[in-house]
Design a protein around this motif. Structure first.
Motif, PDB file in Angstrom:
ATOM      1  N   LEU A   1      13.638 102.437  51.389  1.00  0.00           N
ATOM      2  CA  LEU A   1      14.291 101.541  52.342  1.00  0.00           C
ATOM      3  C   LEU A   1      15.496 100.812  51.739  1.00  0.00           C
ATOM      4  CD1 LEU A   1      11.520  99.964  54.594  1.00  0.00           C
ATOM      5  CD2 LEU A   1      13.260 101.650  55.146  1.00  0.00           C
ATOM      6  N   SER A   2      15.969 101.266  50.567  1.00  0.00           N
ATOM      7  CA  SER A   2      17.125 100.598  49.987  1.00  0.00           C
ATOM      8  C   SER A   2      18.371 100.921  50.799  1.00  0.00           C
ATOM      9  CB  SER A   2      17.317 101.043  48.537  1.00  0.00           C
ATOM     10  OG  SER A   2      17.723 102.388  48.513  1.00  0.00           O
ATOM     11  N   VAL A   3      19.291  99.958  50.836  1.00  0.00           N
ATOM     12  CA  VAL A   3      20.513 100.140  51.628  1.00  0.00           C
ATOM     13  C   VAL A   3      21.275 101.374  51.163  1.00  0.00           C
ATOM     14  CG1 VAL A   3      22.724  99.110  52.221  1.00  0.00           C
ATOM     15  CG2 VAL A   3      20.680  97.686  52.115  1.00  0.00           C
TER      16      VAL A   3
ATOM     17  N   ASP B   1      21.299 122.625  51.442  1.00  0.00           N
ATOM     18  CA  ASP B   1      19.924 122.238  51.132  1.00  0.00           C
ATOM     19  C   ASP B   1      19.791 121.849  49.671  1.00  0.00           C
ATOM     20  OD1 ASP B   1      19.379 122.828  53.691  1.00  0.00           O
ATOM     21  OD2 ASP B   1      18.225 124.648  53.300  1.00  0.00           O
ATOM     22  N   GLN B   2      20.467 122.610  48.819  1.00  0.00           N
ATOM     23  CA  GLN B   2      20.379 122.301  47.390  1.00  0.00           C
ATOM     24  C   GLN B   2      20.983 120.929  47.087  1.00  0.00           C
ATOM     25  OE1 GLN B   2      22.524 124.900  44.657  1.00  0.00           O
ATOM     26  NE2 GLN B   2      20.778 124.844  43.252  1.00  0.00           N
ATOM     27  N   ILE B   3      22.117 120.646  47.711  1.00  0.00           N
ATOM     28  CA  ILE B   3      22.772 119.357  47.492  1.00  0.00           C
ATOM     29  C   ILE B   3      21.880 118.211  47.964  1.00  0.00           C
ATOM     30  CG2 ILE B   3      24.700 117.924  48.253  1.00  0.00           C
ATOM     31  CD1 ILE B   3      26.339 120.561  48.384  1.00  0.00           C
ATOM     32  N   THR B   4      21.333 118.360  49.172  1.00  0.00           N
ATOM     33  CA  THR B   4      20.474 117.307  49.724  1.00  0.00           C
ATOM     34  C   THR B   4      19.265 117.057  48.826  1.00  0.00           C
ATOM     35  OG1 THR B   4      21.148 118.059  51.900  1.00  0.00           O
ATOM     36  CG2 THR B   4      19.262 116.587  51.804  1.00  0.00           C
ATOM     37  N   LEU B   5      18.707 118.146  48.344  1.00  0.00           N
ATOM     38  CA  LEU B   5      17.543 118.049  47.470  1.00  0.00           C
ATOM     39  C   LEU B   5      17.882 117.239  46.216  1.00  0.00           C
ATOM     40  CD1 LEU B   5      14.946 119.744  48.131  1.00  0.00           C
ATOM     41  CD2 LEU B   5      15.510 121.030  46.096  1.00  0.00           C
ATOM     42  N   ILE B   6      18.994 117.577  45.585  1.00  0.00           N
ATOM     43  CA  ILE B   6      19.390 116.878  44.363  1.00  0.00           C
ATOM     44  C   ILE B   6      19.656 115.405  44.670  1.00  0.00           C
ATOM     45  CG2 ILE B   6      21.181 116.709  42.593  1.00  0.00           C
ATOM     46  CD1 ILE B   6      21.440 119.746  42.716  1.00  0.00           C
ATOM     47  N   ASP B   7      20.333 115.188  45.796  1.00  0.00           N
ATOM     48  CA  ASP B   7      20.642 113.819  46.183  1.00  0.00           C
ATOM     49  C   ASP B   7      19.366 112.976  46.296  1.00  0.00           C
ATOM     50  OD1 ASP B   7      22.148 111.647  47.040  1.00  0.00           O
ATOM     51  OD2 ASP B   7      23.465 112.917  48.220  1.00  0.00           O
ATOM     52  N   ASN B   8      18.345 113.539  46.924  1.00  0.00           N
ATOM     53  CA  ASN B   8      17.086 112.802  47.050  1.00  0.00           C
ATOM     54  C   ASN B   8      16.456 112.528  45.697  1.00  0.00           C
ATOM     55  OD1 ASN B   8      17.059 112.454  49.800  1.00  0.00           O
ATOM     56  ND2 ASN B   8      16.086 114.428  50.185  1.00  0.00           N
ATOM     57  N   TYR B   9      16.571 113.483  44.776  1.00  0.00           N
ATOM     58  CA  TYR B   9      15.997 113.243  43.453  1.00  0.00           C
ATOM     59  C   TYR B   9      16.766 112.169  42.695  1.00  0.00           C
ATOM     60  CZ  TYR B   9      12.338 116.662  43.828  1.00  0.00           C
ATOM     61  OH  TYR B   9      11.204 117.300  44.222  1.00  0.00           O
ATOM     62  N   ILE B  10      18.075 112.103  42.943  1.00  0.00           N
ATOM     63  CA  ILE B  10      18.845 111.023  42.305  1.00  0.00           C
ATOM     64  C   ILE B  10      18.295 109.679  42.782  1.00  0.00           C
ATOM     65  CG2 ILE B  10      21.112 109.918  42.173  1.00  0.00           C
ATOM     66  CD1 ILE B  10      22.351 112.710  42.477  1.00  0.00           C
ATOM     67  N   THR B  11      18.107 109.570  44.094  1.00  0.00           N
ATOM     68  CA  THR B  11      17.589 108.315  44.644  1.00  0.00           C
ATOM     69  C   THR B  11      16.213 107.990  44.086  1.00  0.00           C
ATOM     70  OG1 THR B  11      18.748 108.870  46.665  1.00  0.00           O
ATOM     71  CG2 THR B  11      17.156 107.084  46.785  1.00  0.00           C
TER      72      THR B  11
ATOM     73  N   LEU C   1      34.945 100.077  54.616  1.00  0.00           N
ATOM     74  CA  LEU C   1      34.267  98.847  55.026  1.00  0.00           C
ATOM     75  C   LEU C   1      32.772  98.894  54.735  1.00  0.00           C
ATOM     76  CD1 LEU C   1      35.958  98.114  58.487  1.00  0.00           C
ATOM     77  CD2 LEU C   1      36.577  97.215  56.230  1.00  0.00           C
ATOM     78  N   GLY C   2      32.435  99.456  53.585  1.00  0.00           N
ATOM     79  CA  GLY C   2      31.035  99.423  53.169  1.00  0.00           C
ATOM     80  C   GLY C   2      30.170 100.539  53.709  1.00  0.00           C
ATOM     81  N   LEU C   3      30.708 101.332  54.615  1.00  0.00           N
ATOM     82  CA  LEU C   3      29.926 102.460  55.132  1.00  0.00           C
ATOM     83  C   LEU C   3      30.614 103.754  54.744  1.00  0.00           C
ATOM     84  CD1 LEU C   3      28.886 101.614  58.817  1.00  0.00           C
ATOM     85  CD2 LEU C   3      27.522 101.458  56.744  1.00  0.00           C
ATOM     86  N   PRO C   4      29.837 104.824  54.530  1.00  0.00           N
ATOM     87  CA  PRO C   4      30.476 106.118  54.291  1.00  0.00           C
ATOM     88  C   PRO C   4      31.409 106.450  55.446  1.00  0.00           C
ATOM     89  CG  PRO C   4      28.124 106.256  53.881  1.00  0.00           C
ATOM     90  CD  PRO C   4      28.378 104.892  54.436  1.00  0.00           C
TER      91      PRO C   4
END
Ligand SMILES: Nc1ncnc2c1ncn2[C@@H]1O[C@H](COP(=O)(O)OP(=O)(O)OP(=O)(O)O)[C@@H](O)[C@H]1O
Ligand SMILES: Nc1ncnc2c1ncn2[C@@H]1O[C@H](COP(=O)(O)OP(=O)(O)OP(=O)(O)O)[C@@H](O)[C@H]1O
Ligand SMILES: [Mg+2]
Ligand SMILES: [Mg+2]
Lengths: 312, 343, 332, 528
Positions: free
Chosen positions: A30-32, B86-96, A156-159
């Protein structure tokens, strides 16, 4: 109100439940930063899904969106790198081509009377084939900084693309819900013959819907190219299924005549929340796919049964 | 004729066995900022796709290294199809989710770069293997074999089987797959230089799909008949499928099959004598090395500018081209050694 | 009805017109195949060699078999997007049994039964819960695809026992896939044309409400048709998974689209109520012939998909025009 | 005829005929809607029982219960004295009940022959479908119905409504029925065809079949029925013997009060020509039609089914734009290429098929009434809900639609009320010319006279009305002038005074020239 929007209510409940459960599994969820990032990732699918709501509500379907996206991406590279057009002009040209591709779908459906599913199954192959043929497997890279910002930057703070998405969402919601074009779409979806016999501009509306669907796919292609900074002929493969999943999950009737932008938005959010939240909770990609399938069926099951009970 | 190679410059090796020591170069990889040291290093391994034998093997290598190294937890998670988004999204989630390290095999070198750069900025160590990204988007890349080296090995083996004036056709995955396109381009260049009499008939696409590979190989056999001396598979899926096609067409011995392949997949054909050999590096070793390199980068034992790196049972690996860890020469699997491998 | 016609003999449709109407589409596909054989054969005679013809006719046999079941599904005005994933799952089931030492017949029968069982779930959701089939099967596709990888971890099955490899066997010198595809097509076509049960599929697709009114248990039958389709997917799996020595744990991407396209090009109307399985099988042959022909005449593979797209559009356009002319001739 | 006649029925022609099918205390509710309450009646062998009631009274609902399509909420069905439950249409068929439904239940993509035998195919020795036998028997069966102009190999989708009706009847007859139920079988038929059907029904009665006959046409009822049962708002009102009753009594049973059945035509001032059509050609069925309709005038368009009246209307309305010829509205020539263009020119069309063409049944009354004037209630594109509701309420009140309110979904309304919604929709466009195609088809007496009254009112306000009707009495009663259409041409023009049934009937069947004879019948036989 609730009786007319049973599905949206059920969907909202499911989404809330998913958010609740998933936020317990991971504190990043739930982080921004994460939420904004999810907005960025879902933009392409969402843009196309908004228009697909119109397509499906009017009783049609467009399977060619992913292929139009691929073709648009390739043409952006060709116009800019190959023909040496200034990039803004190339972007404009791509939007025009995407619209023309959509219009072509519309023409074979409206004027030649081909069922939308088959017509766009054909153009799915055709447009992808053109993308492959034109690209000859070559990618165009090295996009200018300002262009990359469209897919990777913030404003403005949003993608940046989230602004585009929000604008599109507001526009689509207003048109489908509050204008005569929206009403025309529903009327066509519910009974094309009666709509025609009521003097509604059936053919023009259908042509416009498919054209806009092509436009949205081309716009999604621009954003996607900007996000990944390269062009490939296989871009957007399988996009149609993601989009249709979100739209039908959102309660738009595949037979036409019913569906709301609110529902589609909820459908998009639920899918994105599941993909992201489950991944953060340590569920692998294939497990997530399974769960999305289950949620799709279960949500429709619950809302169908609820409606049936309400009517009985 | 268009062979399916890419249009980047090629550097064919010498026709004889003389080797030029590769250049170590100066470090051109990216840098991690703000990495947080922690007790356990959580690593995610993201192959191009899951569900094919080749990446199962790399994943086994990663797991082997993780068991060997202290304080490393590694999981493999990849897209179900070789899809860049899909690969990009997957990596992105792992970064988070806050992993400490990412291993990847890129579906597209450029498309994957922004998300990898983001990982570096988030303090995550990034090492590639098999297929690279843009160099500044990762720290190190475990290079299974240099493109021109693979091309030379393949062409030399092929020439030995079908003669320096033989003709051959190629079954590849897709023309857009970077590694395959590169190998084909290098093979083309090497053939022009060292085997000018050889005839390159054509190249066909068959995805990573073994039935399609089989059908395409069969069609090539039917089309060229006795005019074709060799069939080369550019993927670990295509090569056994080509061998099967030759077997079913009863042309064993007349059409030679060559290519990149895992030993398990081609064992039956080598045993039946329909195939002499196939070429591949050991993907298990590649995964194994990749995790070792990542661990070394995390521990600070591998710094930019280093000329070599320790990789467990593989010993010392050489660093070339600034930031690439060279796995070694590709292995040729044949009747003698094929039973020594299991992947 | 009126004085005008009281004494006029009832108009009749001659047998030839009737065949042209009932099988016009199938004949169109046959004509396309023959045209392709003649043209490409003239350019490169090896194209029509016995061996290549065997490849063309048996290489896509599994698509033909799967398209039979798909035709039945589409005739009842439903669709199945999950068939590709299902075939992938069934291949793994069958292969796992084969290498586990179970009797070979078990490995052969299992995918047919499992296909029917899995599709029974789909059918129940479509018929009794009233969720449109496109939605249910979209969900099933995700479940099967993701589930397969989760369970197998992506491992291939190799070392298949030789006696398991059905597709490599021959019957009277003919390759097994060809024999199966022809036999199943003929059987299914006869069944759909000549049995009341088969006809009921057309009734359901043509007008479900009317079908119920004439006493057909519509819901139960839809479940049954999904199960039959699942069994055909199992049969297709047997041809698909036994061609090579290994079984991949993923399905070829877009297999479902290929199967649906075969059914559609074969003449089944996506609006339900018409179409035959013969057309679908012929369309599968046509695909194989085109794929092969492109290699023979050196068309760059880059343009292959564009070509198939045009083919779909032209075939369907032809069909739409033909139907339009047919009704217009009759007075409109 | 290929109909199985129960043995006992023939043996005792004079004794009190046995009850074949008894209805006892049947109730049915759809959610909150109580469609039937405690209904009872008896169908006797060799006797015709008429079921009467206003639109929405519950007639079709009862028919569907007898057909096994709906399960009753309460009550019993007695088959030959024994209580039975029809869980599905199959049970009803097994009990010897055959039904011709109001909404035709046919398979458009399949041939006539297969439609007739759908569900009970003739078999060969091997148990397979006997196609040639089926086609032969279908031909014979249609011949029995005096229906010689249907090719059993055409697709039903290519047939006109009237011919489809016949296919449906043939299907019911072929089922060896002991009980035959006909739900408004003549609604779509012209008088002549209806007569022929009634003859068949009488024949069947004479052979001992028990018949339930639903119709709004009084003359038919009195011609054939032995007894009548009346429903009102789902309530059983009573059963009367035909010889003990008359029309007025029946009508008051149906509506609960007595009404004037035929609204006397009010005289309106006839003004300048509104519509002038000159040598209009379109499709195969509009071949050089010329006509004029004046303000305040009601012009009746009479003709046999398939004579091209609807096609003429569709051409004027832009659905099938004209190939040649001229159309003038208020003296100015207009080009009509779409319904939208027709609307903008001041033409309104109330189509004959209200379920498909007239209404979007899943939408509510408000949305349907505003549909033809959407641009007016959405200046700048944004819908003004309040304005829309106001317009809808106006129309709703003006036509006296009976419904829960303007938010009720039109699919739930009875036929007459649906028709009023369609008329309201088109009056909202403030047209100069109103084309009504079979405006009272399938509509009960009360609603019918209301619609006739409305037509008179509209004419008085200066509207030009072109009315197509297959009911000759209606045409004669309502029209200031009658035009007769035959084979796409206007073959006669009769002022009110000269428009006698004989004169019109003669003009309808007058052959234009011998050469077009077979062509004409084929066109009727098979059409999209
Ligand atoms: N499936 C249904 N769901 C809800 N209400 C229904 C349904 N079918 C019929 N009704 C309602 O039941 C009532 C009786 O309808 P029915 O069709 O039996 O009338 P009817 O007497 O046949 O009228 P008509 O003369 O117009 O044919 C109506 O109020 C109708 O709206
Ligand atoms: N171009 C068209 N588009 C849509 N529907 C049409 C078209 N032409 C005819 N129809 C419909 O097809 C049916 C044909 O019926 P047909 O015209 O034979 O019977 P009818 O209307 O009773 O006779 P008439 O033509 O004399 O009015 C009608 O219901 C009509 O609405
Ligand atoms: Mg009724
Ligand atoms: Mg008419």
């Amino acid at each position: 109100m609730l009786r007319r929007h049973t599905h949206e209510a059920v969907l909202a409940l499911v989404t809330l439940l998913a958010i609740l459960v998933l936020s317990l599994q991971s504190d990043q969820f739930l982080s921004v930063a994460n939420l904004l990032n999810q907005g960025r990732l879902m933009t392409e699918v969402a843009l196309v899904a908004l228009v697909m709501t119109f397509v499906i509500a009017s009783g049609g379907i467009d399977l060619s969106v992913g292929s139009i996206m691929g073709l648009s991406a390739i043409l952006l590279g060709t116009f800019w790198d190959g023909f040496g057009l200034p990039l803004p002009l190339a972007m404009l040209a791509v939007l025009v081509v995407g619209t023309v591709c959509g219009l072509f779908n519309g023409i074979i459906i409206v004027h030649f009377g081909m069922p939308p599913l088959i017509a766009t199954l054909g153009t799915l192959a055709l447009y992808r084939g053109l993308a492959e043929g034109i690209s000859q497997a070559r990618s165009v890279r090295g996009w200018p900084e300002w262009f990359a910002r469209l897919g990777q930057g913030d404003w403005l703070g949003l993608p940046v693309q989230v602004w585009i998405l929000l604008a599109a969402l507001a526009l689509a919601g207003a048109i489908l819900g509050f204008t005569r074009w929206g009403r025309t779409v529903y009327a066509i979806g519910a009974s094309e013959t009666a709509a025609r016999f009521s003097g509604l501009p059936v053919d023009a509306t259908k042509l416009a819907i498919y054209a806009v669907s092509g436009f949205a796919s081309a716009l999604a292609a621009l954003i996607f190219v900007a996000r990944v900074s390269t062009t490939r002929s296989d871009m957007g493969t399988g996009l149609e299924l993601d989009v249709i999943t979100a739209v039908v999950l959102g309660g738009t009737s595949i037979f036409g005549g019913r569906g709301t932008i609110l529902g589609t938005a909820l459908g998009l959010i639920l899918v994105q929340v599941l993909e992201n939240g489950l991944s953060l909770a340590g569920v692998k990609g294939d497990g997530t796919i399974v769960l999305i399938g289950v949620v799709l069926i279960a949500t429709l099951l619950v809302s169908t049964l609820t409606e049936r009970r309400a009517r009985a | 004729a268009w062979t399916g190679g890419d249009d980047q410059p090629t550097s064919p090796l010498a026709c004889d066995a003389s080797t030029v020591a590769p250049d170590a170069g100066s470090y051109n990889g990216g840098t991690v900022t703000g990495a947080q040291p922690s007790d356990t290093l959580r690593v995610v391994d993201v192959p191009k796709l899951v569900g094919i034998g080749y990446f199962n093997a790399t994943s086994a290598g990663v797991a082997e290294a993780a068991a060997e190294l202290d304080g490393v937890e590694a999981t493999t998670d990849g897209p179900a199809q070789a899809n860049i988004d899909d690969q990009i999204t997957l990596i992105d989630n792992y970064i988070t989710s806050g992993v400490g390290g990412i291993l990847y095999a890129a579906n597209d070198p450029v498309a994957i770069a922004p998300v990898l750069r983001k990982a570096l900025e988030a303090g995550i160590h990034v090492v590639g293997y098999d297929s690279d990204a843009e160099p500044d988007a990762r720290q190190w890349f475990v290079n299974p074999a240099q493109f021109n080296g693979v091309a030379k090995t393949l062409m030399d083996e092929l020439a030995q089987q079908i003669g320096a004036d033989g003709s051959f056709a190629i079954v590849t995955s897709t023309f857009t797959t970077p590694n395959q396109a590169r190998w084909i381009a290098e093979m083309d260049a090497y053939q022009a230089k060292c085997y000018p009499e050889m005839e390159w008939l054509e190249t066909v696409e068959a995805q990573e799909d073994n039935i399609l590979s089989f059908n395409q190989a069969m069609t090539l056999i039917n089309k060229y008949g006795e005019d074709m001396d060799g069939l080369v598979g550019m993927t670990s899926v295509a090569t056994p499928a080509a061998a099967e096609a030759v077997t079913q067409a009863d042309l064993c011995g007349e059409v030679s099959v060559m290519g990149l392949a895992t030993p398990n997949a081609i064992r039956p054909y080598i045993k039946s004598g329909c195939m002499e050999d196939a070429v591949l590096w050991n993907p298990v070793d590649m995964g194994y090395a990749a995790l070792h390199v990542l661990k070394a980068a995390v521990d600070g034992t591998l710094e930019p500018g280093a000329a070599e790196v320790e990789a467990g049972r593989l010993g010392t690996l050489q660093i070339i081209n600034g930031s690439e860890v060279l796995l070694g020469a590709p292995t040729v699997f044949n009747a003698e050694n094929v039973d020594d491998f299991d992947f | 009805m009126t004085d005008l016609s009281q004494d006029a003999a009832a108009p009749r449709t001659g047998p030839i017109r009737r065949i042209l109407r009932d099988y016009g589409h199938e004949l169109l596909v046959v004509a396309a195949i023959i045209a392709l054989l003649v043209v490409v054969g003239a350019i490169n005679p090896r194209f029509v060699s016995a061996r290549n013809m065997t490849s063309v006719f048996s290489g896509n046999a599994y698509i033909a078999v799967a398209a039979i079941g798909m035709t039945m599904i589409i005739v009842t005005r439903n669709i199945d997007l999950s068939v590709g994933a299902l075939i992938g799952v069934l291949a793994t089931v069958s292969g796992t049994l084969a290498v586990s030492g179970a009797p070979i017949w078990v490995a052969w029968v299992a995918p047919i039964l499992c296909g029917a069982l899995i599709n029974a779930v789909t059918g129940l959701l479509v018929a009794y819960a009233g969720i449109p089939s496109i939605v249910v099967t979209l969900g099933m596709m995700a479940i099967l695809q993701g589930g397969l990888i989760s369970v197998t971890g992506g491992a291939w099955i190799s070392d298949l026992p030789p006696e398991f490899l059905l597709a490599k066997m021959k019957v009277m010198g003919l390759p097994m896939p060809l024999v199966w595809a022809v036999a199943l097509t003929v059987l299914a076509a006869a069944w759909m044309r000549l049995t009341p049960y088969g006809r009921s599929l057309y009734l359901i697709g043509g007008n479900a409400e009317a079908a119920r009114a004439v006493g057909i248990p519509v819901r139960r039958r839809i479940v049954e048709v999904f199960m039959i389709h699942g069994a055909f997917a199992g049969l297709a799996t047997l041809l698909f998974a036994t061609q090579l020595q290994v079984i991949q744990s993923t399905t070829p991407p877009n297999l479902e689209l290929l199967i649906i396209t075969a059914a559609v090009i074969g003449g089944v109307s996506i609006l339900g109520g018409t179409g035959t399985v013969i057309g679908a099988s012929l369309a599968a042959v046509l695909f194989a012939a085109i794929g092969s022909a492109l290699i023979f005449v050196n068309v760059s593979a880059y343009w292959l998909r564009a070509f198939i797209g045009v083919l779909i559009l032209v075939t369907v356009l032809f069909d739409v025009m033909r139907r339009r002319r047919e009704t217009r001739q009759k007075g409109h | 005829m290929d109909i199985h006649i129960p043995e006992e029925a023939r043996q005792q022609p004079d004794a009190a005929p046995p009850v074949r099918l008894g209805v006892r205390g049947i109730s049915k509710s759809f959610g909150p809607v109580q469609a039937l309450r405690q209904v009872q009646l008896d169908l006797r062998a060799g006797s015709i029982h008429a079921l009467m009631g206003e639109n929405g009274a519950g007639k079709s609902t009862l028919v569907k219960i007898l057909a096994g399509m709906h399960a009753p909420t309460a009550g019993d069905l007695l088959v030959n004295g024994q209580a039975r439950r029809f869980a599905s249409p199959r049970d009803a068929t097994a009990a010897g009940v055959a039904v011709v439904h109001q909404e035709l239940l046919l398979f458009g993509e399949l041939t006539v022959a297969e439609n007739i035998f759908s569900g009970h195919y003739p078999r060969t020795r091997f148990g397979t479908v006997d196609w040639s036998g089926m086609r032969r028997r279908a031909r014979a069966l249609l011949a029995e119905l005096d229906c010689h102009d249907i090719d059993v190999d055409t697709k039903v989708a290519a047939l006109s409504v009237a011919l489809r009706q016949r296919v449906e009847i043939a299907r019911a007859l072929n089922q060896e029925a002991r009980v035959l139920i006909l739900d408004e079988p003549t609604a779509a038929l012209a008088e002549r065809d209806a007569d022929r059907l009634l003859d068949v029904v009488l024949q069947l009665r004479d052979r001992g079949v028990a018949i339930l006959y639903v119709s709004h046409r009084m003359n038919e009822i009195f011609r054939i029925a032995d007894e009548m049962t009346v429903l009102r708002d789902g309530q059983y009102v009573g059963t009367v013997e035909a010889r003990d009753t008359d029309e007025a009594r029946l009508v008051s049973m149906m509506v609960g009060r007595s009404i004037d059945q035929v609204f006397p035509k009010v005289e309106a001032k006839i003004g300048r020509p509104v519509l002038e059509v000159d040598h209009l050609c379109a499709g195969p069925l509009v071949q050089g039609a010329s006509l004029t309709v004046r303000a305040g005038e009601i012009v009746g368009l009479a003709g046999l089914v398939g004579s091209g009246r609807t096609e003429l209307a569709l051409t004027l309305f832009g659905i099938t734009p004209a190939r040649s010829g001229r159309i003038r509205i208020d003296g100015a020539e207009v080009r009509i290429t779409s319904p939208r263009a027709a609307r903008d020119a001041g033409i309104a069309y109330v189509p004959e098929d209200r379920g498909h063409q007239g209404l979007v049944k899943s939408m509510n009354i408000r949305e349907n009434i505003s549909m033809a004037v959407l641009d007016r209630v959405s200046p700048g594109g944004m819908l003004r809900r309040a304005e829309e509701a106001r317009i809808a309420r106006d129309g709703f009140d003006r036509l006296g639609v009976r419904a829960a309110g303007i938010e009720q979904v039109t699919g739930e309304l009875s036929g007459g009320n649906q028709q009023k919604v369609v008329i309201a929709k088109w009056l909202e466009t403030k047209p100069k010319l109103l084309i009504l195609d079979e405006p009272t088809r399938g509509i009960d007496v009360g609603a019918k006279s209301e619609i006739h009254r409305l037509m008179g009112e509209m004419a008085q306000q200066g509207l030009a009305i072109l009315m197509i009707s297959s009911e000759l009495p209606e045409v004669l009663a309502m029209s200031d002038r009658v035009l007769v259409v035959a084979e796409g041409r206007i073959t006669a023009e009769l002022p009110r005074a000269q428009a006698t049934p004989e004169a019109v009937g003669h003009a309808m069947t007058r052959r234009s020239d011998p050469g077009t004879r077979t062509g004409g019948s084929q066109q009727t036989g098979a059409r999209a």
